[in-house]
Scaffold this motif. Structure first.
Motif, PDB file in Angstrom:
ATOM      1  N   ASN A 125       0.814  -1.216   0.000  1.00  0.00           N
ATOM      2  CA  ASN A 125       0.000   0.000   0.000  1.00  0.00           C
ATOM      3  C   ASN A 125       0.843   1.260   0.000  1.00  0.00           C
ATOM      4  O   ASN A 125       0.523   2.219  -0.697  1.00  0.00           O
ATOM      5  CB  ASN A 125      -0.935   0.015   1.220  1.00  0.00           C
ATOM      6  CG  ASN A 125      -2.352  -0.327   0.843  1.00  0.00           C
ATOM      7  OD1 ASN A 125      -3.169   0.536   0.633  1.00  0.00           O
ATOM      8  ND2 ASN A 125      -2.615  -1.613   0.721  1.00  0.00           N
ATOM      9  N   ASP A 182      -5.433   5.500  -0.124  1.00  0.00           N
ATOM     10  CA  ASP A 182      -4.424   4.449   0.013  1.00  0.00           C
ATOM     11  C   ASP A 182      -3.321   4.838   0.989  1.00  0.00           C
ATOM     12  O   ASP A 182      -2.795   3.994   1.706  1.00  0.00           O
ATOM     13  CB  ASP A 182      -3.812   4.107  -1.354  1.00  0.00           C
ATOM     14  CG  ASP A 182      -4.376   2.812  -1.907  1.00  0.00           C
ATOM     15  OD1 ASP A 182      -5.422   2.386  -1.399  1.00  0.00           O
ATOM     16  OD2 ASP A 182      -3.772   2.232  -2.825  1.00  0.00           O
ATOM     17  N   ASP A 221      -4.756   4.262   4.256  1.00  0.00           N
ATOM     18  CA  ASP A 221      -4.719   2.809   4.490  1.00  0.00           C
ATOM     19  C   ASP A 221      -3.331   2.353   4.907  1.00  0.00           C
ATOM     20  O   ASP A 221      -3.170   1.543   5.808  1.00  0.00           O
ATOM     21  CB  ASP A 221      -5.131   2.055   3.216  1.00  0.00           C
ATOM     22  CG  ASP A 221      -6.628   1.834   3.144  1.00  0.00           C
ATOM     23  OD1 ASP A 221      -7.329   2.244   4.088  1.00  0.00           O
ATOM     24  OD2 ASP A 221      -7.093   1.250   2.157  1.00  0.00           O
ATOM     25  N   ASN A 242      -4.081  -4.095  -4.923  1.00  0.00           N
ATOM     26  CA  ASN A 242      -5.066  -4.186  -3.827  1.00  0.00           C
ATOM     27  C   ASN A 242      -5.696  -5.565  -3.743  1.00  0.00           C
ATOM     28  O   ASN A 242      -5.988  -6.047  -2.647  1.00  0.00           O
ATOM     29  CB  ASN A 242      -6.137  -3.112  -3.992  1.00  0.00           C
ATOM     30  CG  ASN A 242      -5.627  -1.739  -3.622  1.00  0.00           C
ATOM     31  OD1 ASN A 242      -5.400  -1.448  -2.465  1.00  0.00           O
ATOM     32  ND2 ASN A 242      -5.400  -0.888  -4.611  1.00  0.00           N
ATOM     33  N   LEU A 283      -9.058  -2.902   1.772  1.00  0.00           N
ATOM     34  CA  LEU A 283      -8.343  -3.302   0.553  1.00  0.00           C
ATOM     35  C   LEU A 283      -9.306  -3.777  -0.531  1.00  0.00           C
ATOM     36  O   LEU A 283      -9.099  -3.511  -1.714  1.00  0.00           O
ATOM     37  CB  LEU A 283      -7.312  -4.388   0.888  1.00  0.00           C
ATOM     38  CG  LEU A 283      -6.163  -3.896   1.778  1.00  0.00           C
ATOM     39  CD1 LEU A 283      -5.406  -5.074   2.380  1.00  0.00           C
ATOM     40  CD2 LEU A 283      -5.204  -3.002   1.004  1.00  0.00           C
ATOM     41  N   ASP A 323     -10.833  -0.725  -1.999  1.00  0.00           N
ATOM     42  CA  ASP A 323      -9.884  -0.100  -2.921  1.00  0.00           C
ATOM     43  C   ASP A 323      -9.870  -0.827  -4.264  1.00  0.00           C
ATOM     44  O   ASP A 323      -9.816  -0.201  -5.318  1.00  0.00           O
ATOM     45  CB  ASP A 323      -8.474  -0.108  -2.321  1.00  0.00           C
ATOM     46  CG  ASP A 323      -8.303   0.981  -1.272  1.00  0.00           C
ATOM     47  OD1 ASP A 323      -9.226   1.803  -1.132  1.00  0.00           O
ATOM     48  OD2 ASP A 323      -7.264   1.015  -0.608  1.00  0.00           O
TER      49      ASP A 323
END
Length: 295
Positions: free
Chosen positions: A23, A49, A52, A130, A152, A155
């Protein structure tokens, strides 16, 4: 078959570490890609992201620390650190998503045509990265892994949407699709992150992890022949996976040492199926006043 078996026995830290590095690296590529393609949808995902990646890094650290043995300061150990990081993850993502919305909404009135073929190339990379990271975290049982896996997957589906929109814009000049996608994606994430953060916050505040489970435990204990009543029944969770139970049981009649031992064994056997991480059971005699006043 062998891979599947091995995958589920990978420690949570290793799975989270893989997702973290993927990521972090990819969010840097996205920021550059977002600037080059002039796409708010890609910049939205870049911010998301990066959020994340920071969240996963925090989860990774908490997961490593949560395996430390208990000490005289933290007598239950450090399992709740992963729950704390799940709450912090949610807060980071909620903040990031609100920022993305504040950037994307003004573009509805002044849309700019992004570089559609660049968006298409980045979306293919995004789906791959992802998707792989989500697969690595799939099957994790901790609240942390569940939240991260959900991020994820979101994403990945977001990149599928970018793929479709970029294909449309390669054929037709509709620049407004870019901010619409950014806003739609952000709202979808916001709703789900709020839901997961609410669950983690509840567990952190020692809410019962499963009311049905609590009901079953109560019935199981009251079904024992020698038990007349159960009070101060508390069920809470260390990390969403390992649960703790405390209860006061009132025996039907005064007990001999042998009967007391038998009742303890019956209680132990009846609770075995619930796979509780820790239990504290106090047995009171019929006429005995409870030490803990409030029920």
């Amino acid at each position: 078959m062998h891979d599947h078996h091995h995958h589920h026995h990978t420690p949570p830290q290793d799975r989270i570490a893989t997702a973290f590095f993927l990521n972090l690296g990819f969010s840097i590529i996205e920021f550059i890609g977002g600037l080059l393609t002039n796409s708010t949808a890609i910049m939205a995902d870049a911010v998301h992201d990066l959020g994340d990646a920071l969240s996963i890094g925090l989860a990774w650290l908490a997961s490593k620390l949560s395996d430390k043995p208990a000490d005289h300061h933290f007598t239950y150990g450090f399992k709740r650190l992963s729950l704390l990081s799940a709450v912090l993850n949610g807060v980071v993502l909620i903040g990031g998503t609100i920022w993305v919305l504040s950037e994307a909404i003004p573009r509805l009135w002044a849309p700019e045509m992004p570089h559609a073929s660049g968006m298409f190339a980045l979306s293919l990379l995004g789906i791959g990265v992802n998707g792989y990271a989500a697969w690595k975290l799939h099957g994790g049982k901790t609240q942390n892994e569940k939240i991260l896996n959900w991020h994820l997957l979101e994403d990945m589906f977001g990149w599928v949407a970018v793929l479709i929109v970029s294909l449309i814009m390669m054929l037709v000049e509709w620049p407004i699709l870019d901010p619409i996608l950014a806003i739609g994606f952000s709202l979808f994430i916001l709703v789900n992150v709020l839901r997961h953060t609410y669950t983690s916050m509840g567990l952190f505040l020692q809410r019962t992890p499963d009311p049905e489970l609590l009901k079953k435990i109560r019935h199981t204990l009251l079904d024992l022949d020698s038990v007349n009543d159960a009070h101060h029944l508390h069920l809470w969770s260390l990390d969403g996976e390992k649960h703790v139970l405390t209860v006061h049981l009132v025996s039907e009649a005064p007990l001999t040492a042998m009967q007391y031992q038998q009742l303890k064994q019956q209680v132990s056997d009846s609770l075995a199926d619930f796979e509780l991480a820790h239990t504290t059971i106090e047995i009171e005699l019929p006429e005995e006043a409870c030490r803990d006043i409030s029920h």
